[in-house]
Each structure stands twice: as C-alpha cells, then as structure tokens.
Scaffold this active site. Structure first.
Site, PDB file in Angstrom:
ATOM      1  N   LYS A   1       0.770  -0.958  -0.149  1.00  0.00           N
ATOM      2  CA  LYS A   1       0.041  -0.225  -0.138  1.00  0.00           C
ATOM      3  C   LYS A   1       0.879   1.386   0.708  1.00  0.00           C
ATOM      4  O   LYS A   1       0.266   2.370  -0.845  1.00  0.00           O
ATOM      5  CB  LYS A   1      -0.870  -0.006   1.271  1.00  0.00           C
ATOM      6  CG  LYS A   1      -1.602  -1.281   0.604  1.00  0.00           C
ATOM      7  CD  LYS A   1      -2.565  -1.731  -0.560  1.00  0.00           C
ATOM      8  CE  LYS A   1      -3.693  -2.961   0.238  1.00  0.00           C
ATOM      9  NZ  LYS A   1      -2.948  -4.074   0.363  1.00  0.00           N
TER      10      LYS A   1
ATOM     11  N   TYR B   1     -11.900 -14.840   1.957  1.00  0.00           N
ATOM     12  CA  TYR B   1     -11.560 -13.714   2.877  1.00  0.00           C
ATOM     13  C   TYR B   1     -11.023 -13.810   4.325  1.00  0.00           C
ATOM     14  O   TYR B   1     -11.812 -14.217   4.682  1.00  0.00           O
ATOM     15  CB  TYR B   1     -11.719 -11.728   2.491  1.00  0.00           C
ATOM     16  CG  TYR B   1     -10.933 -11.207   2.946  1.00  0.00           C
ATOM     17  CD1 TYR B   1      -9.973 -10.629   1.994  1.00  0.00           C
ATOM     18  CD2 TYR B   1     -11.293 -10.618   3.630  1.00  0.00           C
ATOM     19  CE1 TYR B   1      -9.307  -9.560   2.324  1.00  0.00           C
ATOM     20  CE2 TYR B   1     -10.415  -9.459   4.121  1.00  0.00           C
ATOM     21  CZ  TYR B   1      -9.452  -9.043   4.272  1.00  0.00           C
ATOM     22  OH  TYR B   1      -8.309  -8.156   4.169  1.00  0.00           O
TER      23      TYR B   1
ATOM     24  N   TYR C   1      -3.388 -13.033   2.533  1.00  0.00           N
ATOM     25  CA  TYR C   1      -2.847 -12.864   0.780  1.00  0.00           C
ATOM     26  C   TYR C   1      -1.288 -13.153   0.130  1.00  0.00           C
ATOM     27  O   TYR C   1      -1.682 -13.975   0.155  1.00  0.00           O
ATOM     28  CB  TYR C   1      -2.769 -10.921   1.118  1.00  0.00           C
ATOM     29  CG  TYR C   1      -3.506 -10.056   1.699  1.00  0.00           C
ATOM     30  CD1 TYR C   1      -4.459  -9.416   0.136  1.00  0.00           C
ATOM     31  CD2 TYR C   1      -4.351  -9.361   1.686  1.00  0.00           C
ATOM     32  CE1 TYR C   1      -5.876  -9.178   0.697  1.00  0.00           C
ATOM     33  CE2 TYR C   1      -5.187  -8.774   2.570  1.00  0.00           C
ATOM     34  CZ  TYR C   1      -5.637  -8.083   1.384  1.00  0.00           C
ATOM     35  OH  TYR C   1      -6.408  -7.601   1.556  1.00  0.00           O
TER      36      TYR C   1
END
Ligand code: PLP
Length: 347
Positions: free
Chosen positions: A62, A275, A301
């Site tokens: 990010k 998720y 992830y």
C-alpha cells in the site's frame, strides 16, 4: 524479453513527474533469488521482489499507492485521511503511518468481514499498530458497501470542520495504481541492469490496484510480461473484470494504449473458505517460505499468493528454465492475529 546490461539506458520511461508524489517508500526494493525454495520444489528459478520491505510501518504494497494518494490529499489541502478496510487491514496500518509522515490525521472504518475470529483478532497485529499511529477507528458489521460508509464518515467529519480526503479500500483507484505502474518500471530497470529475463510475475490480488497498476505499467512500457494474480477473495471472472476496469482507468491516466481481458491472468483456486480465512495451502506456503527462505508471508494475502505459485509449479505450469518473480506484498503483522490458526494448522 531479455534485457542485457548494456541496454539499461534504453529502458523506456514513463514520466511520473506530472503526478504529485510524496516519497514514503524505500525504492527500489530488492529482487532476490529464492534458491532453497526453488530447489525444494524442483521447479523453475523463483525470485522474490521484496515489497514487504517498502520501509513504512513494517512495509507492504500500500505504501507505493500512498505516495500518489497522500500527495493528492496534500494538493487538495486536506488535514485528514479517511479510509476503510477489514479489521486486520494492512492498508489501514500503512495509511495511518503515512498520515503521520505527512502531518495529517487518520480516521479508519474497520469491517468485521472475517467470521469466527477470536478476541486477539480485533486487538493485535495491524489493529494494535493503527492505534500506535494514533488513528481513530470505527468498527462495522460485514456486508455493507464500505466505500459508501467511508464517504459518509468523511462527510460527517467535513461538517464538523475537518478537511478529509477519502482513500478507497486498498488505495485501489487510478491514482493509487500509479504506484504499481511505477513499480513495473522499477522492475524493468532492475532486469536491465542485472541482465535478468523474466517469464512470469505472480502475486496476490485483492482490491486490484496492485495488479492493475503493474499491468498498466508494463503495457505502457511495451513489455508483455504476464502477471498472474492469485485471488484472495472472489471468483476468477469477477476478479478479471475488476482488474481490467482499473487497468483501463490507469492506462487512461498514463496516456497508454488500449487493453483487453486477454492480458489479465487470475487464478482463484487458492481462496479457501473466503477472504481472511487461511486454507491448508496458505499455511503450507507460509511455513515452506519461512523455513526455506527465512521470509515471513501473511495468512490473508501473500500466503495465498505463494500457495498459488507453489501450486502452479507443482502442476508443471512453468518451464524448468523459466524465471518467475513473486511479488511479496507484505502483511506479516497479521500473523499475530492468526497465531492459533498458524500453530494448529488449517482451520
Ligand atoms: C492489499 C494487499 C494485497 C492485495 O493488493 P490489492 O492492490 O488490494 O489487490 C496483497 N498483499 C497484501 C499483504 C496486502 O495488504
């Protein structure tokens, strides 16, 4: 495409100077060989791009997006970043830290998206670090339109006299994706100066900004390196559509050429139950990478991304002579919120 060292000066350049950018990131992040993991899988030559080492607040993908997003916030004279994510969001943690670096406040909405988590999950890992960086937090039940919730929260803060700048989940809009178009150029330059040729890039894909930015960058640079996104949350067709949509928006910002769905590669076989729920293959990937390479992945992830890479190697997807680059997108802080699952095996 193979780039020889002598070609370094000829690497095409995208002019990123026309976009506001705040330096937050240690760049370039290294590309390292994974010798022992490659050997233990008996597969192609695996390499890793260490975007877990971007430097801000323990690193992660990010930060590259936030270089463009936070600069845009400052251009608009904001005094506060408002964003949203799942409870253990790496994006929220990096946004909270970036806000500190830029002298801004940070407010974040955390969605209780993952079922059946223990108390640890809402207190440790990224949530703990959000608090260290002084972010204010609000929790939300699952299933809401979280970007709409975030915009509404920003509007309430504006009425109270703040100057909020809203960043969508994962920092995934065309401004954020510029960070990964710039990373595509960085990879191309590293390959040129190291005389390295790559056949595939493999990575975890979620809110899509990372894959879309990379594909838009490589496409604009004229390098057709295929990027395989390992989905962490949704079926292949939906993820391809989402990645393609943001790739087109990013290409428009870059004045790049048009693109079609045939350039977007997604594999959805490693999502597991959903998720934020690590599958057995996620946990295996975390321990194989830790114990062969001394590198920490995460349960949401990068562990799924690496499980996808390992699965593809075992299926003979790559040629033995291929050089395959795994993009490590970070996330290891979340390991602490999943200690029980990781120590006990699959859940
Ligand atoms: C957000 C995130 C991703 C996914 O990137 P997107 O741009 O949202 O697709 C991958 N790995 C980690 C560790 C992340 O935090």
């Amino acid at each position: 495409m193979t780039l020889a060292a002598a070609d370094t000066q000829d690497v095409p350049q995208i002019d990123f100077d026309r976009f506001a950018r705040l330096a937050l990131c240690h760049r370039p992040t290294p590309i390292e060989p994974m010798v022992r993991l490659s050997e233990s899988l008996g597969g192609p030559n695996l390499l890793i791009k260490r975007d877990d080492c971007t430097g801000l607040a323990t690193g992660g993908n990010k930060t590259r997006k936030l270089e463009f997003l936070v600069a845009d916030a400052l251009t608009q004279n904001a005094d506060m970043l408002v964003t949203q994510g799942a409870v253990q969001s790496n994006h929220v943690r990096q946004t909270a830290a970036a806000a500190c670096r830029a002298g801004l406040k940070c407010h974040a909405l955390l969605e209780r998206r993952v079922p059946d988590r223990n108390d640890q999950y809402e207190q440790t890992g990224n949530v703990f670090l959000d608090k260290v960086f002084g972010a204010t937090l609000e929790f939300r039940p699952p299933g809401l339109d979280m970007n709409a919730e975030g915009l509404a929260a920003a509007e309430r803060l504006r009425v109270k006299g703040h100057r909020p700048y809203f960043i969508p989940g994962g920092g995934s809009n065309a401004t954020g994706a510029l960070g990964y178009a710039a990373c595509a150029q960085e990879i191309m330059q590293q390959c040129a100066s190291d005389g390295l040729s790559l056949q595939w890039l493999v990575m975890a894909t979620g809110s899509t900004g990372t894959q879309a930015g990379l594909v838009a960058g490589f496409h604009t640079l004229g390098w057709d390196l295929p990027v395989m996104g390992i989905s962490v949350r949704q079926p292949r067709e939906r993820q391809i559509e989402a990645v393609l949509g943001l790739t087109k928006q990013t290409l428009a910002k870059l004045d790049g050429p048009g693109i079609g769905a045939s350039k977007i590669f997604v594999d959805d076989r490693y999502v597991g139950a959903g998720y934020g729920q690590p599958a057995a293959s996620t946990l295996e990937a975390i321990s194989l990478t830790a114990q062969n390479e001394g590198i920490l992945l995460d349960p949401v992830y990068s562990g799924k991304g690496m499980a996808g890479l390992i699965g593809l190697v075992r299926q003979g997807f790559f040629k033995p002579s291929d050089n395959v680059l795994f993009l490590h997108t970070g996330g290891a802080c979340a390991l602490f919120a999943y200690e029980d699952a990781i120590l006990q095996g699959s859940d």
